[in-house]
Design a protein around this motif. Structure first.
Motif, PDB file in Angstrom:
ATOM      1  N   VAL A 244       0.824  -1.205   0.000  1.00 44.61           N
ATOM      2  CA  VAL A 244       0.000   0.000   0.000  1.00 44.61           C
ATOM      3  C   VAL A 244       0.855   1.250   0.000  1.00 44.61           C
ATOM      4  N   TYR A 245       0.223   2.381  -0.297  1.00 45.11           N
ATOM      5  CA  TYR A 245       0.835   3.694  -0.105  1.00 45.11           C
ATOM      6  C   TYR A 245      -0.139   4.548   0.685  1.00 45.11           C
ATOM      7  N   LYS A 246       0.361   5.546   1.363  1.00 43.22           N
ATOM      8  CA  LYS A 246      -0.492   6.446   2.148  1.00 43.22           C
ATOM      9  C   LYS A 246      -0.961   7.565   1.234  1.00 43.22           C
ATOM     10  N   VAL A 247      -2.279   7.780   1.195  1.00 40.18           N
ATOM     11  CA  VAL A 247      -2.831   8.716   0.222  1.00 40.18           C
ATOM     12  C   VAL A 247      -2.434  10.156   0.512  1.00 40.18           C
ATOM     13  N   THR A 248      -1.954  10.426   1.720  1.00 40.28           N
ATOM     14  CA  THR A 248      -1.518  11.781   2.069  1.00 40.28           C
ATOM     15  C   THR A 248      -0.010  11.949   1.975  1.00 40.28           C
ATOM     16  N   ASP A 249       0.694  10.922   1.479  1.00 40.59           N
ATOM     17  CA  ASP A 249       2.152  10.985   1.345  1.00 40.59           C
ATOM     18  C   ASP A 249       2.511  11.064  -0.131  1.00 40.59           C
ATOM     19  N   PRO A 250       2.870  12.245  -0.645  1.00 42.46           N
ATOM     20  CA  PRO A 250       3.145  12.400  -2.074  1.00 42.46           C
ATOM     21  C   PRO A 250       4.429  11.712  -2.527  1.00 42.46           C
ATOM     22  N   SER A 251       5.234  11.199  -1.578  1.00 43.95           N
ATOM     23  CA  SER A 251       6.475  10.531  -1.968  1.00 43.95           C
ATOM     24  C   SER A 251       6.218   9.201  -2.665  1.00 43.95           C
ATOM     25  N   GLY A 252       5.023   8.640  -2.477  1.00 41.75           N
ATOM     26  CA  GLY A 252       4.715   7.378  -3.122  1.00 41.75           C
ATOM     27  C   GLY A 252       5.453   6.187  -2.542  1.00 41.75           C
ATOM     28  N   LYS A 253       5.917   6.297  -1.318  1.00 41.87           N
ATOM     29  CA  LYS A 253       6.602   5.173  -0.690  1.00 41.87           C
ATOM     30  C   LYS A 253       5.635   4.016  -0.480  1.00 41.87           C
ATOM     31  N   LEU A 254       6.037   2.833  -0.911  1.00 42.20           N
ATOM     32  CA  LEU A 254       5.211   1.647  -0.758  1.00 42.20           C
ATOM     33  C   LEU A 254       5.659   0.862   0.465  1.00 42.20           C
ATOM     34  N   PRO A 442      -0.326  10.752  -6.879  1.00 44.01           N
ATOM     35  CA  PRO A 442       0.305  10.334  -8.144  1.00 44.01           C
ATOM     36  C   PRO A 442       0.057   8.878  -8.507  1.00 44.01           C
ATOM     37  N   LEU A 443      -0.139   8.019  -7.516  1.00 42.53           N
ATOM     38  CA  LEU A 443      -0.251   6.586  -7.796  1.00 42.53           C
ATOM     39  C   LEU A 443      -1.690   6.100  -7.944  1.00 42.53           C
ATOM     40  N   GLU A 444      -2.645   6.994  -7.904  1.00 40.89           N
ATOM     41  CA  GLU A 444      -4.043   6.533  -7.956  1.00 40.89           C
ATOM     42  C   GLU A 444      -4.391   5.904  -9.296  1.00 40.89           C
ATOM     43  N   THR A 445      -3.610   6.187 -10.332  1.00 45.34           N
ATOM     44  CA  THR A 445      -3.869   5.572 -11.638  1.00 45.34           C
ATOM     45  C   THR A 445      -2.731   4.649 -12.071  1.00 45.34           C
ATOM     46  N   PHE A 446      -1.847   4.306 -11.158  1.00 48.43           N
ATOM     47  CA  PHE A 446      -0.713   3.436 -11.479  1.00 48.43           C
ATOM     48  C   PHE A 446      -1.200   2.033 -11.826  1.00 48.43           C
ATOM     49  N   VAL A 447      -0.724   1.505 -12.942  1.00 50.60           N
ATOM     50  CA  VAL A 447      -1.032   0.138 -13.362  1.00 50.60           C
ATOM     51  C   VAL A 447       0.268  -0.655 -13.353  1.00 50.60           C
ATOM     52  N   PHE A 448       0.301  -1.705 -12.571  1.00 47.11           N
ATOM     53  CA  PHE A 448       1.515  -2.500 -12.384  1.00 47.11           C
ATOM     54  C   PHE A 448       1.672  -3.537 -13.484  1.00 47.11           C
ATOM     55  N   SER A 508       6.700   2.548 -10.115  1.00 45.86           N
ATOM     56  CA  SER A 508       5.837   3.664  -9.722  1.00 45.86           C
ATOM     57  C   SER A 508       6.587   4.974  -9.549  1.00 45.86           C
ATOM     58  N   GLN A 509       7.873   4.927  -9.258  1.00 49.84           N
ATOM     59  CA  GLN A 509       8.604   6.167  -8.978  1.00 49.84           C
ATOM     60  C   GLN A 509       8.639   7.148 -10.134  1.00 49.84           C
ATOM     61  N   PRO A 510       8.798   6.699 -11.387  1.00 55.26           N
ATOM     62  CA  PRO A 510       8.746   7.678 -12.485  1.00 55.26           C
ATOM     63  C   PRO A 510       7.434   8.465 -12.514  1.00 55.26           C
ATOM     64  N   LEU A 511       6.337   7.815 -12.168  1.00 53.55           N
ATOM     65  CA  LEU A 511       5.054   8.505 -12.134  1.00 53.55           C
ATOM     66  C   LEU A 511       5.040   9.548 -11.025  1.00 53.55           C
ATOM     67  N   VAL A 512       5.626   9.211  -9.873  1.00 54.28           N
ATOM     68  CA  VAL A 512       5.707  10.165  -8.769  1.00 54.28           C
ATOM     69  C   VAL A 512       6.551  11.366  -9.170  1.00 54.28           C
ATOM     70  N   GLN A 513       7.703  11.102  -9.794  1.00 54.35           N
ATOM     71  CA  GLN A 513       8.587  12.187 -10.214  1.00 54.35           C
ATOM     72  C   GLN A 513       7.917  13.073 -11.264  1.00 54.35           C
ATOM     73  N   LYS A 514       7.159  12.436 -12.157  1.00 50.32           N
ATOM     74  CA  LYS A 514       6.497  13.166 -13.237  1.00 50.32           C
ATOM     75  C   LYS A 514       5.464  14.144 -12.717  1.00 50.32           C
ATOM     76  N   THR A 515       4.841  13.806 -11.614  1.00 52.26           N
ATOM     77  CA  THR A 515       3.746  14.627 -11.105  1.00 52.26           C
ATOM     78  C   THR A 515       4.187  15.624 -10.049  1.00 52.26           C
ATOM     79  N   LYS A 516       5.458  15.702  -9.773  1.00 51.64           N
ATOM     80  CA  LYS A 516       5.934  16.679  -8.783  1.00 51.64           C
ATOM     81  C   LYS A 516       5.946  18.069  -9.388  1.00 51.64           C
TER      82      LYS A 516
END
Length: 516
Positions: A244-254, A442-448, A508-516
């Protein structure tokens, strides 16, 4: 927080203004219609040879209601007239989805269309070549209305390795889980309104002690939402895995939540609740349809998303007006996400013999008002009554074809109607959610893409079934030396959970970086 083009597209105002009117559509369930009633999508058959009649085999999830064949008989009359095709629908019961849904692809069964979603193996079947790639040219030619009306971000969400394998829904909803109870029974035992999990367990205990023949709840596996994920503001990457990730943590740490103190506390709570008799010890193998059991009075509570619960409340109001159905948010102060477009969709089987006609059928299911209303609400005058262009009223016959209860979510569109019986409940919940609680991530639309960890996934799935589920249901003492919490965590590591987490974090990290 994420000042980007993507975050603006997914801005709170857009999401929630649509959620308020479309929330009853999801699953698990409106602006004014784009065309007049019964209007066929323009150009739906342009360039397509429809001279030969075809029967499209479609796979949906859930149970077949009593009047399904009658309703779809009417659907097929219209569909045959417009694209010379009819639908032959098969259902996979909810209790069998995890086992049977992958098997129909593994066995390459003969079908054309299937409901698809991230929570129903969309990523896995796409990477296993179970679904047909839908190219822009195909969509423009055979589903032109869908292509024109679908937000571009929805197609982006549906992409796996740059390819589209799903026609996503075209409206928003919440999958946030609430609890529905029999308020008449709560009042019978002089219990206060239910605001916390402790309040809820007291209600379950009262049912155990006082209502013989009525089961308090079906089982505890669902409580990973209301007692584990939602209280901690966690969102799973894939629901089958404890990552999981925390929805209030923009770092996207899993994180692997089984390693947390919160999970340790959760399994202890489940064990204590199960010992009260809140659910049967055969809950792991039960095939009971929990929503139908709640409607029939066999269950005194049920936990599901808001749309599903409000539909049930409306139906029960017609069949059991003496009951008092109450719906509670046990984590009413926690931040939450609205669902992405791909939370419900339709995919074409990779080996479909009629992919063009299948796409044409999707276009009609979504944008032909007559077909859309039939598949969602049944036959007007028997199952429902239209109230203007945006609402409906359930009739007594709806017990045999529940509104939006036969998995039409794969073609959710802006044609969705709201039930007049629960309009106040919709406003009650969504006004608070939209004003203060809904966030973007950032990860709400991430597809693994699981191509590199398929072996580990299979092993982890086995451990989740064998060791995880008994803990989630509270059927095993967490301190048990052979099947308890520590053994479960050790088995997950041996199965490769760390490798899966690392692969998810990497992707997932590229998506996090892209949305910063």
């Amino acid at each position: 927080m994420w000042n980007t083009k993507r975050s603006k597209l997914w801005g709170r105002g857009l999401i929630l203004s649509m959620c308020v009117t479309a929330v009853l559509s999801g699953c698990s369930p409106s602006a004014s219609p784009s065309g007049s009633a019964g209007e066929a999508p323009k150009g739906a058959s342009a360039g397509a040879d429809t001279s030969k009649e075809v029967k499209l085999k479609m796979i949906l999830l859930g149970s077949r209601p009593a009047d399904f064949d009658e309703v779809y008989g009417e659907v097929n009359k219209i569909m045959k007239d417009k694209i010379n095709a009819t639908l032959d629908v098969s259902f996979i019961d909810w209790g069998d989805v995890n086992q049977k849904y992958p098997l129909i692809f593994a066995a390459n069964e003969d079908f054309d269309l299937a409901f698809s979603a991230p929570w129903a193996f969309y990523s896995q079947q796409s990477t296993k070549n179970g679904f047909l790639e839908l190219t822009e040219d195909m969509l423009k030619q055979y589903a032109p209305k869908t292509w024109a009306e679908e937000p571009k971000v929805a197609w982006e969400q549906a992409k796996i390795n740059g390819k589209i394998f799903m026609v996503p829904q075209n409206n928003f909803e919440y999958d946030y889980h609430l609890v529905a109870v029999r308020g008449d029974l709560r009042e019978k035992y002089n219990l206060p309104e239910i605001k916390t999990y402790d309040d809820y367990t007291k209600y379950l205990k009262a049912i155990v002690d006082g209502e013989k023949g009525t089961l308090p709840s079906l089982g505890a596996s669902e409580f990973n939402s209301v007692e584990l994920l939602q209280p901690n503001e966690w969102s799973p990457v894939i629901k089958q895995y404890p990552i999981v990730y925390k929805v209030t943590d923009p770092s996207g740490k899993l994180i692997n939540y089984t390693e947390t103190q919160e999970f340790s506390d959760f399994v202890k709570n489940m064990y204590a609740t199960a010992k009260t008799g809140a659910w049967n010890r055969d809950a792991l193998t039960s095939k009971m349809d929990k929503m139908q059991a709640f409607k029939d009075g066999k269950l005194a509570s049920v936990e599901w998303n808001m749309g599903t619960l409000l539909r049930a409340k409306s139906e029960i109001g017609s069949t059991h007006p003496d009951w008092k159905i109450e719906i509670y948010d046990l984590t009413s102060n926690k931040k939450r996400l609205a669902n992405p477009y791909i939370n419900n969709g339709m995919s074409v089987h990779a080996t479909s013999k009629n992919p063009e006609r299948a796409l044409m059928a999707i276009d009609l299911l979504r944008y032909d008002q007559q077909i859309h209303d039939l598949t969602n609400y049944g036959i007007q005058g028997k199952h429902y009554e239209a109230v203007g262009d945006k609402q409906f009223k359930s009739l007594k016959g709806s017990v045999n074809f529940p509104p939006a209860g036969t998995d039409p979510w794969g073609w959710n569109s802006l044609h969705e109607r709201n039930d007049v019986a629960v309009a106040a409940d919709i406003e009650k919940f969504t006004e608070l959610w939209k004003s203060t609680l809904t966030v973007n991530h950032p990860l709400e639309t991430f597809v693994f893409d699981d191509a590199n960890v398929k072996n580990e996934e299979a092993a982890v799935n086995n451990i989740m079934e064998t060791y995880g589920k008994p803990l989630f249901y509270g059927l095993i003492d967490p301190n048990d030396g052979s099947h308890g919490l520590e053994v479960f965590k050790q088995k997950l590591k041996q199965a490769g959970i760390d490798k899966i987490l690392a692969e998810m974090q990497k992707q997932s990290q590229p998506l996090v970086q892209k949305t910063k």
